[in-house]
Design a protein around this motif. Sequence first.
Motif, PDB file in Angstrom:
ATOM      1  N   THR A   1       0.962  -0.870   0.276  1.00 46.66           N
ATOM      2  CA  THR A   1      -0.285   0.267  -0.055  1.00 46.66           C
ATOM      3  C   THR A   1       0.958   1.926  -0.161  1.00 46.66           C
ATOM      4  OG1 THR A   1      -1.511  -1.141   1.543  1.00 46.66           O
ATOM      5  CG2 THR A   1      -1.288   1.055   1.272  1.00 46.66           C
ATOM      6  N   CYS A   2       2.129   1.350   0.502  1.00 53.13           N
ATOM      7  CA  CYS A   2       2.880   1.905   0.755  1.00 53.13           C
ATOM      8  C   CYS A   2       3.361   2.988  -0.688  1.00 53.13           C
ATOM      9  CB  CYS A   2       3.516   1.731   2.051  1.00 53.13           C
ATOM     10  SG  CYS A   2       5.324   3.464   1.457  1.00 53.13           S
TER      11      CYS A   2
ATOM     12  N   GLN B   1       2.275   1.877  -3.625  1.00 46.95           N
ATOM     13  CA  GLN B   1       1.499   2.473  -4.712  1.00 46.95           C
ATOM     14  C   GLN B   1       1.009   4.119  -4.003  1.00 46.95           C
ATOM     15  OE1 GLN B   1      -1.977  -0.444  -4.797  1.00 46.95           O
ATOM     16  NE2 GLN B   1      -3.334   0.812  -5.496  1.00 46.95           N
ATOM     17  N   THR B   2       1.039   4.238  -2.848  1.00 43.14           N
ATOM     18  CA  THR B   2       0.183   5.665  -2.208  1.00 43.14           C
ATOM     19  C   THR B   2       1.083   6.217  -2.792  1.00 43.14           C
ATOM     20  OG1 THR B   2      -0.707   4.483  -0.636  1.00 43.14           O
ATOM     21  CG2 THR B   2      -0.419   7.386  -0.729  1.00 43.14           C
TER      22      THR B   2
ATOM     23  N   GLN C   1       1.888   7.381  -6.226  1.00 37.86           N
ATOM     24  CA  GLN C   1       0.051   7.621  -6.910  1.00 37.86           C
ATOM     25  C   GLN C   1       0.529   9.646  -6.926  1.00 37.86           C
ATOM     26  OE1 GLN C   1      -2.753   5.909  -4.714  1.00 37.86           O
ATOM     27  NE2 GLN C   1      -3.649   4.495  -5.707  1.00 37.86           N
ATOM     28  N   GLU C   2       0.864   9.553  -4.778  1.00 41.38           N
ATOM     29  CA  GLU C   2       1.175  10.819  -5.143  1.00 41.38           C
ATOM     30  C   GLU C   2       2.159  11.483  -5.598  1.00 41.38           C
ATOM     31  OE1 GLU C   2      -1.130  12.856  -2.564  1.00 41.38           O
ATOM     32  OE2 GLU C   2      -2.595  10.696  -2.455  1.00 41.38           O
TER      33      GLU C   2
ATOM     34  N   ARG D   1      -0.700   3.927   3.903  1.00 45.22           N
ATOM     35  CA  ARG D   1      -0.766   4.911   3.400  1.00 45.22           C
ATOM     36  C   ARG D   1      -0.935   5.898   3.920  1.00 45.22           C
ATOM     37  NH1 ARG D   1      -3.316   7.304  -0.118  1.00 45.22           N
ATOM     38  NH2 ARG D   1      -4.755   9.924   0.488  1.00 45.22           N
TER      39      ARG D   1
ATOM     40  N   TYR E   1      -1.483   9.299  12.043  1.00 43.55           N
ATOM     41  CA  TYR E   1      -2.381   7.775  12.449  1.00 43.55           C
ATOM     42  C   TYR E   1      -3.490   7.434  13.254  1.00 43.55           C
ATOM     43  CZ  TYR E   1      -4.832   2.991  12.533  1.00 43.55           C
ATOM     44  OH  TYR E   1      -4.867   1.925  12.205  1.00 43.55           O
TER      45      TYR E   1
END
Length: 406
Positions: free
Chosen positions: A20-21, A23-24, A27-28, A306, A319
């Motif tokens: 997830t990290c 992918q984020t 994306q960012e 994320r 978080y």
Amino acid sequence: MANREGRRFVIVGNGAAGSTCAQTLRQEDPSCQVTLITDEPYPLYNRVTLPRMLKNEVPASRVFLKTVAWHAEAGIRFLPETRVARISVEEHTVLTAAGAEIPWDALLVATGGRPNRLEAPGGDALNCLNFQYYDDTVALSEQIEHSRSAVAVGGSFIAYELAEAFHVRGLDVTWLIRGPRWLRRILDEEGGALVDAIAAAHGVHVLHGQEVDHVVVRDGVATGVVTTGGHMLDCQLVGSGLGLTMNTELMADTGVRTGKGILTDRHLATNVPGIFAAGDIAEYEDEITGHHHLMGTWDNALAHGRVAALNMLGGQEPYVDVPTYQSGLFDTIISVLGVTPETLPEAISLTRCDVAARSYRKLFFNEDRLVGAVLIGSVKGKKRLMDMIRQHARLASEKERQALLQ
Ligand SMILES: Cc1cc2nc3c(=O)[nH]c(=O)nc-3n(C[C@H](O)[C@H](O)[C@H](O)COP(=O)(O)OP(=O)(O)OC[C@H]3O[C@@H](n4cnc5c(N)ncnc54)[C@H](O)[C@@H]3O)c2cc1C
């Protein structure tokens, strides 16, 4: 968020948190370089689906969530079967076991935990297996095919998953629990008795207060288990769910503070600038309790991944979440919300148990604030409880607290 041209991000561990990290980050920040490293040979798969795969309810193909090709298309450098052996804070590099050096500007350690082995004599026999990885699931499944009876060992969720899967696959199952009941720190006597009754109704024999004295081994293969209570259990398979040891070894010589896991603040940053931790391994500062604790759930790992990514990019995202864990429990369900005495031993509890209705509800309070709950059977009112935990609601009177049990 400002893009930083060509910043190099390295992630160790390709579970829910690491993936997830990656992918984020992609994306960012389209311009950054992302390297995702794992010692397993697979792209991301869903550990939560492994019990269903073991029960033959879903095919192996349904367990995988990403493909190797997905990473190439997303512009993520994916390095499977690559073990990271060392982290250098001075050089800002990770060193792989094969000797490659990979530089980072920010690093995420999402290495999770490894299952504890059965330490009793004979526990290293070929058919004494753990249940953590995809490969474990394949090995367990093959062994089930050649077995008539099995012993599941442990008082955790994983031991339950093993007991249930062995039963569903037609084996005669004994479930051996060292403590006085399953989830001994979360449930009380009544809750434990309810779980025993549910297991017994499914033909699973539960033995408490005893552990494996030794495994009877012939030619490297387990043929039985002798318990410390003197039971001799014939079996062709021993499955253990004895908790995890966190993979913190990489932190040696880095100056990163560790406890059972890697200590982080509420932004998932460690005390060493540029190094973050996420998922099962992160012993993070929790907004709800103000304490540091570990949280071994899939949703927590996703959310950590994320938040860590946003902060590796320079953000200051805290978080904040109410962790939840929901699992089947033979033909009913168990739901654990927020924090429990496992992470907050001083929590005060209130319980309601209805054995006939197979319903159990236990609430945990930190002084007059609801901080967690466990529900077996009906999950009525779960959303309200979650909201109250999230909002740090205060319940000053006993009457208000008792009302939540209904
Ligand atoms: C059978 C099973 C059932 C579960 N059921 C549920 C459920 O119903 N609900 C729920 O919420 N949670 C469940 N969980 C827990 C949940 O799956 C975990 O909390 C979550 O997957 C943790 O993700 P993670 O990314 O933190 O770590 P992991 O998924 O453990 O990933 C860490 C990865 O890092 C790799 N690694 C470690 N060290 C190195 C190194 N030095 N170099 C390279 N790679 C390394 C590891 O091999 C591993 O692949 C279950 C877990 C299991 C095993």
